[in-house]
Scaffold this active site. Structure first.
Site, PDB file in Angstrom:
ATOM      1  N   ALA A   1      93.968  17.897  80.544  1.00  0.00           N
ATOM      2  CA  ALA A   1      95.208  17.906  81.334  1.00  0.00           C
ATOM      3  C   ALA A   1      95.133  18.893  82.496  1.00  0.00           C
ATOM      4  O   ALA A   1      95.954  18.842  83.407  1.00  0.00           O
ATOM      5  CB  ALA A   1      96.394  18.247  80.438  1.00  0.00           C
ATOM      6  N   THR A   2      94.178  19.800  82.457  1.00  0.00           N
ATOM      7  CA  THR A   2      94.090  20.850  83.476  1.00  0.00           C
ATOM      8  C   THR A   2      93.714  20.248  84.837  1.00  0.00           C
ATOM      9  O   THR A   2      92.815  19.414  84.921  1.00  0.00           O
ATOM     10  CB  THR A   2      93.028  21.885  83.049  1.00  0.00           C
ATOM     11  OG1 THR A   2      93.378  22.383  81.753  1.00  0.00           O
ATOM     12  CG2 THR A   2      92.945  23.040  84.029  1.00  0.00           C
TER      13      THR A   2
ATOM     14  N   ARG B   1     105.609   7.649  87.749  1.00  0.00           N
ATOM     15  CA  ARG B   1     106.479   7.870  88.913  1.00  0.00           C
ATOM     16  C   ARG B   1     106.601   6.586  89.743  1.00  0.00           C
ATOM     17  O   ARG B   1     107.686   6.239  90.223  1.00  0.00           O
ATOM     18  CB  ARG B   1     105.897   8.982  89.797  1.00  0.00           C
ATOM     19  CG  ARG B   1     106.033  10.364  89.171  1.00  0.00           C
ATOM     20  CD  ARG B   1     105.206  11.398  89.914  1.00  0.00           C
ATOM     21  NE  ARG B   1     105.414  12.744  89.383  1.00  0.00           N
ATOM     22  CZ  ARG B   1     104.526  13.724  89.468  1.00  0.00           C
ATOM     23  NH1 ARG B   1     103.356  13.536  90.058  1.00  0.00           N
ATOM     24  NH2 ARG B   1     104.794  14.905  88.969  1.00  0.00           N
TER      25      ARG B   1
ATOM     26  N   SER C   1      94.056  12.983  81.728  1.00  0.00           N
ATOM     27  CA  SER C   1      95.382  12.356  81.883  1.00  0.00           C
ATOM     28  C   SER C   1      95.473  11.610  83.217  1.00  0.00           C
ATOM     29  O   SER C   1      96.313  10.716  83.367  1.00  0.00           O
ATOM     30  CB  SER C   1      96.493  13.394  81.776  1.00  0.00           C
ATOM     31  OG  SER C   1      96.277  14.442  82.691  1.00  0.00           O
TER      32      SER C   1
ATOM     33  N   HIS D   1      93.915  11.809  90.767  1.00  0.00           N
ATOM     34  CA  HIS D   1      95.264  12.337  90.561  1.00  0.00           C
ATOM     35  C   HIS D   1      95.433  13.397  91.648  1.00  0.00           C
ATOM     36  O   HIS D   1      95.080  14.550  91.469  1.00  0.00           O
ATOM     37  CB  HIS D   1      95.396  12.950  89.168  1.00  0.00           C
ATOM     38  CG  HIS D   1      96.673  13.717  88.973  1.00  0.00           C
ATOM     39  ND1 HIS D   1      97.918  13.165  89.166  1.00  0.00           N
ATOM     40  CD2 HIS D   1      96.900  14.997  88.614  1.00  0.00           C
ATOM     41  CE1 HIS D   1      98.847  14.074  88.916  1.00  0.00           C
ATOM     42  NE2 HIS D   1      98.255  15.201  88.585  1.00  0.00           N
TER      43      HIS D   1
ATOM     44  N   ARG E   1     106.248   3.460  88.697  1.00  0.00           N
ATOM     45  CA  ARG E   1     107.078   2.493  87.966  1.00  0.00           C
ATOM     46  C   ARG E   1     108.551   2.888  88.021  1.00  0.00           C
ATOM     47  O   ARG E   1     109.430   2.038  88.144  1.00  0.00           O
ATOM     48  CB  ARG E   1     106.608   2.397  86.508  1.00  0.00           C
ATOM     49  CG  ARG E   1     105.240   1.766  86.410  1.00  0.00           C
ATOM     50  CD  ARG E   1     104.709   1.782  85.001  1.00  0.00           C
ATOM     51  NE  ARG E   1     103.393   1.150  84.990  1.00  0.00           N
ATOM     52  CZ  ARG E   1     102.789   0.722  83.897  1.00  0.00           C
ATOM     53  NH1 ARG E   1     103.354   0.859  82.728  1.00  0.00           N
ATOM     54  NH2 ARG E   1     101.607   0.154  83.987  1.00  0.00           N
TER      55      ARG E   1
ATOM     56  N   ARG F   1      95.292  20.452  94.577  1.00  0.00           N
ATOM     57  CA  ARG F   1      94.708  20.440  93.240  1.00  0.00           C
ATOM     58  C   ARG F   1      93.230  20.793  93.292  1.00  0.00           C
ATOM     59  O   ARG F   1      92.689  21.420  92.383  1.00  0.00           O
ATOM     60  CB  ARG F   1      94.902  19.077  92.598  1.00  0.00           C
ATOM     61  CG  ARG F   1      96.350  18.774  92.276  1.00  0.00           C
ATOM     62  CD  ARG F   1      96.472  17.538  91.417  1.00  0.00           C
ATOM     63  NE  ARG F   1      97.861  17.227  91.167  1.00  0.00           N
ATOM     64  CZ  ARG F   1      98.591  16.414  91.911  1.00  0.00           C
ATOM     65  NH1 ARG F   1      98.059  15.828  92.958  1.00  0.00           N
ATOM     66  NH2 ARG F   1      99.838  16.168  91.617  1.00  0.00           N
TER      67      ARG F   1
ATOM     68  N   ASP G   1     101.395   9.702  87.722  1.00  0.00           N
ATOM     69  CA  ASP G   1     101.643   9.042  89.015  1.00  0.00           C
ATOM     70  C   ASP G   1     102.069   7.591  88.772  1.00  0.00           C
ATOM     71  O   ASP G   1     102.947   7.062  89.452  1.00  0.00           O
ATOM     72  CB  ASP G   1     100.368   9.069  89.872  1.00  0.00           C
ATOM     73  CG  ASP G   1      99.736  10.443  89.843  1.00  0.00           C
ATOM     74  OD1 ASP G   1      99.965  11.240  90.752  1.00  0.00           O
ATOM     75  OD2 ASP G   1      99.028  10.736  88.862  1.00  0.00           O
TER      76      ASP G   1
END
Ligand code: ADP
Length: 310
Positions: free
Chosen positions: A115-116, A148, A140, A172, A150, A85, A145
């Site tokens: 969100a990018t 995911r 975000s 993230h 949970r 990322r 994560d």
């Protein structure tokens, strides 16, 4: 509430689809420099609306964002297989330079949802470029994560993910921290819950869940090129929290004055989200290893930022 979505690619359109199906906005406007794509996504999603809600879905230029209460920034270049990322950063910083001014001249009062990817750095860039109060520029972050985490704990315990309260903190990305020590299911620690359900949370099980959360994006990218449904639903959840002033706790990323001794860094911790964006930050109880890992994540993000000329 009118919602703008800048970037009508996979993530932006998945968010729009989720928002339209849930009816969590009165209007959605897509903006993309590929205006044919924006129009096509808007039409396609508009044709789903009669089955679900009364959201009006259109596409247009930045002027059409006038009156938007929230603008989702999903414009950028996609993550290639094997690309981290953080490697996306330079390419996506340029995109934000092109769009933030235009978004704010049309919708000066909007809460921005970033969100990018890499989302923490992009949130920091968006905050600086916009000059807005950091609480109004909400990345975000680890919302997906956390979902995911949970989900996988829920699968192991045999319960719905909504009954699991566990958070992924920090970046993230690769340095994210699964906060096991504060993870709860119902009123029990996940460890105690698992023991009572006779499916103990062994180190091996925890390692598998850790791998499933941490490497989910890479696995999905290998299979289908990118990820969009999960984050689309996460963005819808944030839109709902903001537009309805819910004051719900979400793991989102904003520029934070101090985390583990690191100043002015955007990363995720649990935060209360309402009409104005982030209302309050919550610092979870962590064990020593988690504190160290969160500090390392914060330092990694900070050093990336320091190396970046923006
Ligand atoms: P993702 O999987 O992150 O959604 P996509 O490539 O599918 O990635 O979508 C990103 C979208 O952002 C594309 O539709 C692209 O046209 C758009 N985009 C890229 N740069 C800009 C820009 N400068 N202004 C507006 N939209 C942009």
């Amino acid at each position: 509430m009118k919602i703008g979505i800048v970037g009508a690619g996979m993530v932006g359109s998945a968010a729009g689809y989720a928002i339209a199906l849930k009816g969590s906005a009165s209007q959605i406007v897509f903006v993309d420099y590929n205006s044919d794509l924006a129009r096509a996504q808007a039409q396609d999603i508009a044709h789903a609306v009669p089955f679900a809600s009364s959201t009006v879905v259109t596409a247009g230029d930045y002027d059409m964002l006038k009156g938007a209460g929230i603008v989702i920034l999903a414009a950028g270049v996609g993550q290639k297989p094997g690309e981290s990322r953080l490697q996306l950063l330079a390419r996506n910083a340029d995109v934000f330079r092109q769009i933030i001014g235009k978004v704010l001249s049309a919708a000066p009062d909007a809460v921005l949802i970033v969100a990018t990817n890499p989302v923490d750095i992009m949130t920091q860039i968006a905050t600086r470029l916009s000059g807005l109060d950091p609480a109004r520029v909400v990345g975000s972050g680890t919302i997906l994560d956390t979902a995911r985490f949970r989900y996988l704990i829920g699968v192991h315990l045999g319960i719905a993910p909504q009954s699991v309260h566990a958070y992924v903190l920090g970046e993230h990305g690769d340095s994210e921290v699964l906060a096991w020590s504060s993870a709860r299911a119902g009123a029990l620690s996940v460890k105690e819950f698992a023991a009572q359900m006779k499916s103990p949370l062994t180190e091996n099980v925890k390692a598998k869940i850790d791998d499933g959360v941490r490497n989910a994006a890479y696995t999905i990218i290998n299979g289908k090129g990118a990820t969009w449904y999960g984050i689309g639903a996460g963005l819808e959840r944030l839109v709902r929290a903001i537009s309805r002033d819910e004051q719900t706790v979400q793991s989102v990323s904003i520029v934070t004055p101090k985390v583990e001794g690191v100043h002015d860094v955007a990363l995720s911790i649990p935060r209360i989200v309402g009409a104005t964006g982030v209302v309050a930050d919550l610092f979870p109880e962590l064990d020593d290893a988690e504190h160290d890992a969160l500090g390392a994540s914060a330092r990694l993000l900070k050093s990336t930022l320091d190396a970046l000329d923006y």
